[in-house]
Design an enzyme around this catalytic site. Structure first.
Site, short mmCIF file in Angstrom:
data_model
loop_
_atom_site.label_atom_id
_atom_site.label_comp_id
_atom_site.label_asym_id
_atom_site.label_seq_id
_atom_site.Cartn_x
_atom_site.Cartn_y
_atom_site.Cartn_z
N LYS A 81 0.82 -1.22 0.00
CA LYS A 81 0.00 0.00 0.00
C LYS A 81 0.85 1.26 0.00
O LYS A 81 0.35 2.35 -0.36
CB LYS A 81 -0.96 0.01 1.19
CG LYS A 81 -0.32 0.16 2.55
CD LYS A 81 -1.37 0.10 3.64
CE LYS A 81 -0.77 0.25 5.03
NZ LYS A 81 -0.13 1.58 5.23
N ASP A 82 2.13 1.16 0.39
CA ASP A 82 3.02 2.33 0.41
C ASP A 82 3.77 2.53 -0.91
O ASP A 82 4.42 3.56 -1.08
CB ASP A 82 4.05 2.19 1.53
CG ASP A 82 3.43 2.21 2.92
OD1 ASP A 82 2.38 2.85 3.07
OD2 ASP A 82 4.00 1.59 3.84
N THR A 125 -6.44 8.66 13.41
CA THR A 125 -5.98 8.03 12.18
C THR A 125 -5.13 9.03 11.42
O THR A 125 -5.39 10.24 11.46
CB THR A 125 -7.14 7.57 11.28
OG1 THR A 125 -6.61 7.08 10.04
CG2 THR A 125 -8.09 8.72 10.97
N ARG A 129 -8.25 8.73 3.82
CA ARG A 129 -9.24 7.73 3.38
C ARG A 129 -10.10 7.29 4.55
O ARG A 129 -11.34 7.24 4.45
CB ARG A 129 -8.50 6.53 2.77
CG ARG A 129 -9.39 5.30 2.53
CD ARG A 129 -8.54 4.10 2.15
NE ARG A 129 -7.58 3.73 3.17
CZ ARG A 129 -7.85 3.00 4.24
NH1 ARG A 129 -9.07 2.56 4.45
NH2 ARG A 129 -6.90 2.69 5.11
N ARG A 130 -9.48 6.95 5.67
CA ARG A 130 -10.24 6.54 6.84
C ARG A 130 -11.06 7.70 7.40
O ARG A 130 -12.22 7.53 7.81
CB ARG A 130 -9.29 6.00 7.92
CG ARG A 130 -8.67 4.66 7.57
CD ARG A 130 -7.61 4.26 8.58
NE ARG A 130 -7.03 2.96 8.26
CZ ARG A 130 -5.76 2.64 8.48
NH1 ARG A 130 -4.93 3.54 9.01
NH2 ARG A 130 -5.31 1.44 8.17
N ARG A 147 -0.02 10.05 13.97
CA ARG A 147 1.13 9.41 13.36
C ARG A 147 1.77 8.49 14.40
O ARG A 147 1.44 8.51 15.56
CB ARG A 147 2.17 10.45 12.91
CG ARG A 147 1.83 11.20 11.64
CD ARG A 147 1.85 10.33 10.39
NE ARG A 147 3.04 9.49 10.31
CZ ARG A 147 4.24 9.90 9.91
NH1 ARG A 147 4.42 11.16 9.55
NH2 ARG A 147 5.25 9.07 9.85
N GLY A 148 2.72 7.68 13.93
CA GLY A 148 3.44 6.81 14.85
C GLY A 148 3.27 5.35 14.47
O GLY A 148 2.45 5.01 13.62
N VAL A 150 2.51 1.19 15.24
CA VAL A 150 1.31 0.54 15.78
C VAL A 150 1.31 0.59 17.30
O VAL A 150 0.28 0.90 17.93
CB VAL A 150 1.22 -0.91 15.29
CG1 VAL A 150 0.07 -1.65 15.97
CG2 VAL A 150 1.04 -0.96 13.78
N ARG A 153 0.35 4.01 18.64
CA ARG A 153 -1.06 4.32 18.40
C ARG A 153 -1.96 3.59 19.39
O ARG A 153 -2.88 4.18 19.96
CB ARG A 153 -1.43 3.93 16.96
CG ARG A 153 -0.70 4.74 15.92
CD ARG A 153 -1.13 4.39 14.51
NE ARG A 153 -0.31 5.10 13.54
CZ ARG A 153 -0.72 5.49 12.34
NH1 ARG A 153 -1.96 5.25 11.96
NH2 ARG A 153 0.08 6.13 11.52
N CYS A 241 -0.81 7.57 -2.51
CA CYS A 241 -1.24 6.60 -1.51
C CYS A 241 -1.84 7.25 -0.27
O CYS A 241 -2.40 6.56 0.58
CB CYS A 241 -0.09 5.68 -1.12
SG CYS A 241 1.35 6.55 -0.46
#
Length: 311
Positions: A81-82, A125, A129-130, A147-148, A150, A153, A241
């Site tokens: 996806k990146d 988020t 998109r989200r 940001r950050g 997983v 977050r 993206c």
């Protein structure tokens, strides 16, 4: 023939290294290759600014690719996806892994689902998109930029700084933290990013033989077809993206053999306008299916929206 020793470049985050270890294990198990990790810190890892502000498209990929061009690594692994949708003739997309669950997941306080979060709840988020799809639901949520990695977050939810965050379920699965999700979001509510859940393995263009060997070990034809259709939507829209674009394709049995079913959305971050369309076709014609759906989205107004958002 593939070398007995390979250098595999990856971002240095815990998730990126975990993803790279999947590739390394496959190469070791099936080809007996000894794999050395080459850690890379990308521009996106050095800043807390939003992805849209720092360029988004390719921000996590370019530094990892540079190791191929400098001959300090033999392969590079990315979250698909990146990866920018524009072709880079200096690299070969050698393999696309069998994707994990491509859906997004909600991690919320007290195990609440999206529908159970009270109006005014803060949901973090870093994705436009989200943000667009969450706001389009009309639940009165306060969607904030985040940001950050997983871990950081999820910690914001555990520490009470946020009521919830939305992350890719594939990342939770790879980190063995899937049980922390309070809800896996149905694509009817939240279409994922094009390519979400799959890994991309690249080699330098001059290493065609290595690319063939890696493809034979690691490539998943159905995932490659599905993600090719999704990424063709993004490319046709001329969007990066980080744009508020979602797409998800599935390959399954149809009346005349394997069939590809593709859904896509474009929306504005405040949720006031969202466009969703779908298309079907053959997996062998995946890019054309995606490009066709992208043109339909443009014809229905997505182009003007994306131009306005880019200003």
């Amino acid at each position: 023939m593939i070398s007995s020793k390979l250098r595999l470049a990856t971002r240095s985050s815990a998730l990126a290294r975990t993803q790279a270890s999947v590739v390394a294990a496959e190469l070791a198990a099936k080809l007996g290759a000894e794999v050395e990790m080459v850690d890379v810190v990308s521009e996106g890892d050095r800043t807390s600014a939003s992805l849209a502000d720092i360029g988004g498209q390719g921000v996590f990929v370019s530094a990892v690719r540079e190791t191929l061009f400098r001959h300090t690594a033999d392969l590079a692994v990315h979250s698909l996806k990146d990866v920018p949708t524009e072709d880079d003739t200096r690299v070969i997309l050698a393999a696309v892994s069998k994707r994990l669950d491509p859906r997004d997941a909600l991690v919320a306080r007290s195990g609440l689902t999206l529908g159970e979060l009270p109006a005014g709840s803060t949901v973090g988020t870093g994705s436009l998109r989200r943000r667009a799809q969450l706001n389009a639901l009309g639940l009165g949520l306060d969607v904030v930029d985040l940001r950050g990695n997983v871990d950081s977050r999820l910690r914001k939810v555990a520490d009470g700084e946020l009521d919830a965050v939305v992350v890719a379920r594939a990342g939770l699965l790879r980190l063995h933290r899937e049980n922390e999700a309070s809800e896996v979001l149905d694509p009817i509510l939240m279409l994922p990013a094009p390519g979400q859940g799959a890994l991309a393995v690249e080699v330098a263009a001059a290493q065609a033989g290595l690319a063939d060997d890696v493809r034979a070990v690691f490539d998943c034809p159905s995932t490659r077809a599905a993600t090719a259709a999704e990424r063709a939507v993004l490319r046709t829209l001329g969007a990066g993206c980080t744009a508020p674009v979602g797409a998800l394709a599935d390959v399954g049995d149809g009346d005349d053999g394997l069939e590809l079913w593709l859904r896509a959305m474009v929306g504005v971050p405040d949720g006031s306008w969202t466009l969703r369309l779908s298309a079907t076709g053959s997996p062998t014609d995946a890019e054309s299916v995606g490009a066709g759906l992208g043109r339909q989205l443009l014809a229905d107004g997505a182009g003007e929206l994306l131009v306005e958002l880019a200003r």
